[in-house]
Scaffold this motif. Structure first.
Motif, mmCIF file in Angstrom:
data_model
loop_
_atom_site.group_PDB
_atom_site.id
_atom_site.type_symbol
_atom_site.label_atom_id
_atom_site.label_comp_id
_atom_site.label_asym_id
_atom_site.label_seq_id
_atom_site.Cartn_x
_atom_site.Cartn_y
_atom_site.Cartn_z
ATOM 1 N N ASN A 93 81.323 103.478 87.675
ATOM 2 C CA ASN A 93 81.287 102.437 86.636
ATOM 3 C C ASN A 93 80.563 101.179 87.110
ATOM 4 O O ASN A 93 79.738 100.627 86.383
ATOM 5 C CB ASN A 93 82.710 102.059 86.214
ATOM 6 C CG ASN A 93 83.297 103.048 85.242
ATOM 7 O OD1 ASN A 93 82.663 104.076 84.945
ATOM 8 N ND2 ASN A 93 84.471 102.783 84.729
ATOM 9 N N ASN B 99 76.777 99.921 85.899
ATOM 10 C CA ASN B 99 76.565 98.561 85.385
ATOM 11 C C ASN B 99 75.432 97.875 86.134
ATOM 12 O O ASN B 99 74.537 97.293 85.523
ATOM 13 C CB ASN B 99 77.829 97.712 85.566
ATOM 14 C CG ASN B 99 78.824 97.922 84.444
ATOM 15 O OD1 ASN B 99 78.503 98.580 83.454
ATOM 16 N ND2 ASN B 99 80.010 97.382 84.604
ATOM 17 N N LYS C 151 72.251 99.209 85.142
ATOM 18 C CA LYS C 151 71.924 98.822 83.763
ATOM 19 C C LYS C 151 71.402 97.397 83.712
ATOM 20 O O LYS C 151 70.466 97.088 82.990
ATOM 21 C CB LYS C 151 73.204 98.910 82.910
ATOM 22 C CG LYS C 151 73.143 99.945 81.799
ATOM 23 C CD LYS C 151 74.299 99.746 80.871
ATOM 24 C CE LYS C 151 75.493 100.606 81.285
ATOM 25 N NZ LYS C 151 76.639 100.385 80.404
ATOM 26 N N GLY D 88 84.055 99.949 80.693
ATOM 27 C CA GLY D 88 83.788 100.270 82.100
ATOM 28 C C GLY D 88 84.604 99.436 83.078
ATOM 29 O O GLY D 88 85.340 99.976 83.919
HETATM 30 MG MG MG Z 1 79.745 99.571 82.013
#
Ligand code: MG
Ligand code: ADP
Length: 473
Positions: free
Chosen positions: A374, A378, A381, A440
């Motif tokens: 998770n 992130n 991302k 998340g």
């Molecule tokens: Mg996330």
């Protein structure tokens, strides 16, 4: 559910008001009885002391008259015959009898023989003692305090005095205790009534508090008790109650927010599914087109399934009875496995991912990977192409720390306090686009909690984000 069970018992069942009333009246009644008895005895004492004093004064007067070589007979007569039974002088009505040194009665108050027959006092014995003696004496009708005293006569010999003071009146007053009992009973009743009144008044704030609490419902959770209107002892309870309401209200708001967020999250993919299916059904399509629609629908269904799975995970993790199985793992290796999984995505964005440090820790393997996955996803991302992501594992005494740093877009400080909340996203539109639903980090936090660890996040916009996970070995 009762947090602490209270053993049922007679005392526990009776109301505080009744108990206070009882204790107060008992205390007041005991005090009143003690004071009354004290005053009663003290009054008796004072009156009797006055009686003794009177008799002793009387002896002194007679001594003064009799010790004269030529006693003043008029004075003696007045003292023995005229004054003692003077009508209207009832409290100090008394009788006097004087003996000479030969036990011969010299003079006596008229009527004395009827109340105290002439006895032959042992003058010589008393002379030797030179001591007065007092005694109570009662005949059929009256009570007397009798003093017998040697008395020096004018010829230096010793005679003898008997004085009987009528104390029937005092005795009657003191032995009539009916009034005392009635007064005590009345005071017991008064203290009971007063006790009830005081207890009722004292408890009034509690009734007001109960009334206020009763009125609080789900729709009026914002209501608070004003502790200033309560006495000191209850103000603490009022404050504690307000704090409890704060917690309930915030949980309630979060629950409401959670269900509306959940509905919102489900609505988008379900609407997409409906829309696409309706359009497809409205006109004829080729097999390829149908296939495209099914692929797109499958994507939405995966999204829904992932959402459901995440929600289920969170609700299970919240169960305090949940026990997780832990195994001793090499954290570097575990992080390495997750990094390998995301390697393709990192390569695509030209982001370097590295992991430094070594440590072993007892964790739940699946949950650990999920947590790392998770935070890594992130970081990938929210880090632009060409950036870096670094894991660092450090140990200090029995503490293991995993730090993840990236040089991505960062998070503005106003979002940080809410970042672990369910469905919380910094920029909904942006996250939506990148497929995030804001669960998340809540999942990461609940996994950290399940391992009795701590999580913290620091971030600076356009500089990067650091997430720190701390565990005890
Ligand atoms: Mg996330
Ligand atoms: N490494 C990071 N850099 C920048 N922003 C981040 C990072 N990690 C999380 N965030 C922000 O925190 C929000 C919540 O993260 P998360 O709970 O994982 O939800 P999401 O599904 O949006 O990824 C994200 O929407 C994102 O804005």
């Amino acid at each position: 559910m009762f947090l602490k069970s209270v053993k049922p018992g007679i005392i526990k069942k009776t109301s505080i008001r009744s108990r206070l009333t009882l204790f107060y009246s008992l205390a007041a009644f005991t005090l009143l009885t003690l004071i009354t008895l004290f005053l009663y005895w003290e009054t008796i004492n004072i009156l009797y002391k006055a009686d003794y004093q009177f008799l002793s004064d009387e002896v002194e007067t007679l001594q003064y008259i009799l010790q004269n070589k030529h006693p003043n007979l008029t004075a003696l007569k007045q003292e023995v015959i005229d004054y003692p039974t003077k009508p209207g002088d009832s409290i100090y009505r008394h009788y006097i009898r004087v003996f000479d040194e030969n036990n011969k009665m010299l003079i006596e108050t008229p009527g004395m023989s009827s109340i105290l027959p002439v006895t032959n006092p042992d003058v010589h014995a008393n002379k030797r003692l030179l001591k007065r003696n007092y005694r109570w004496y009662s005949n059929r009708d009256n009570k007397y305090l009798l003093i017998q005293s040697p008395v020096r006569l004018g010829n230096n010999a010793y005679g003898y005095l008997q004085i009987a003071l009528d104390i029937s009146y005092q005795h009657a007053v003191f032995s009539d205790r009916k009034f005392l009992i009635v007064a005590l009973l009345a005071s017991a009743l008064c203290s009971l009534l007063l006790g009830f009144f005081i207890a009722h008044r004292g408890m009034r704030s509690l009734y007001v508090l109960t009334d206020t609490v009763k009125k609080i419902t789900v729709t009026s959770l914002h209501q608070r008790i004003d502790p200033r209107s309560l006495p000191k002892e209850l103000a603490a309870l009022g404050n504690a109650f307000n704090q409890m309401l704060d917690r309930i209200e915030s949980s309630f708001v979060r629950l409401k927010q959670f269900s509306s967020d959940l509905a919102h999250e489900l609505r988008i993919p379900v609407n997409n599914l409906i829309g696409e299916t309706e359009i497809t059904l409205s006109r004829g399509h080729t097999v390829d087109e149908y296939q495209q629609v099914l692929i797109s629908n499958l994507e939405e269904l995966h999204r829904i399934s992932q959402l459901i799975e995440n929600i289920l995970f969170l609700s299970r993790a919240e169960n305090p009875q949940l026990e997780i199985q832990k195994t001793l793992l090499n954290l570097h290796d575990e992080i390495g496995v997750v990094c390998d999984y995301y390697q393709a995505m990192a390569d695509e964005k030209n982001i370097s991912v590295s992991c430094e440090g070594q440590a072993e820790l007892r964790v739940n393997s699946i949950m650990f990977r999920r947590m790392i996955s998770n935070i890594l996803s992130n970081a990938l991302k929210y880090t632009p192409s060409g950036g870096w992501i670094r894991f660092a594992i450090t140990t200090y005494q029995n503490i293991v720390q995993i730090t993840l740093r990236d040089n991505g877009i960062g998070i503005a400080s106003e979002h940080l306090p809410k970042i672990f909340d369910r469905f919380y996203r910094v920029d909904s539109a942006r996250s939506q686009h990148s497929g995030g639903i804001g669960l998340g980090l809540s999942i990461v936090k609940s996994i950290v909690d399940l391992h009795q660890g701590k999580i913290s996040i620091t971030s600076e916009v356009d500089k990067g984000t650091t997430i720190c996970l701390t565990f005890h070995k």
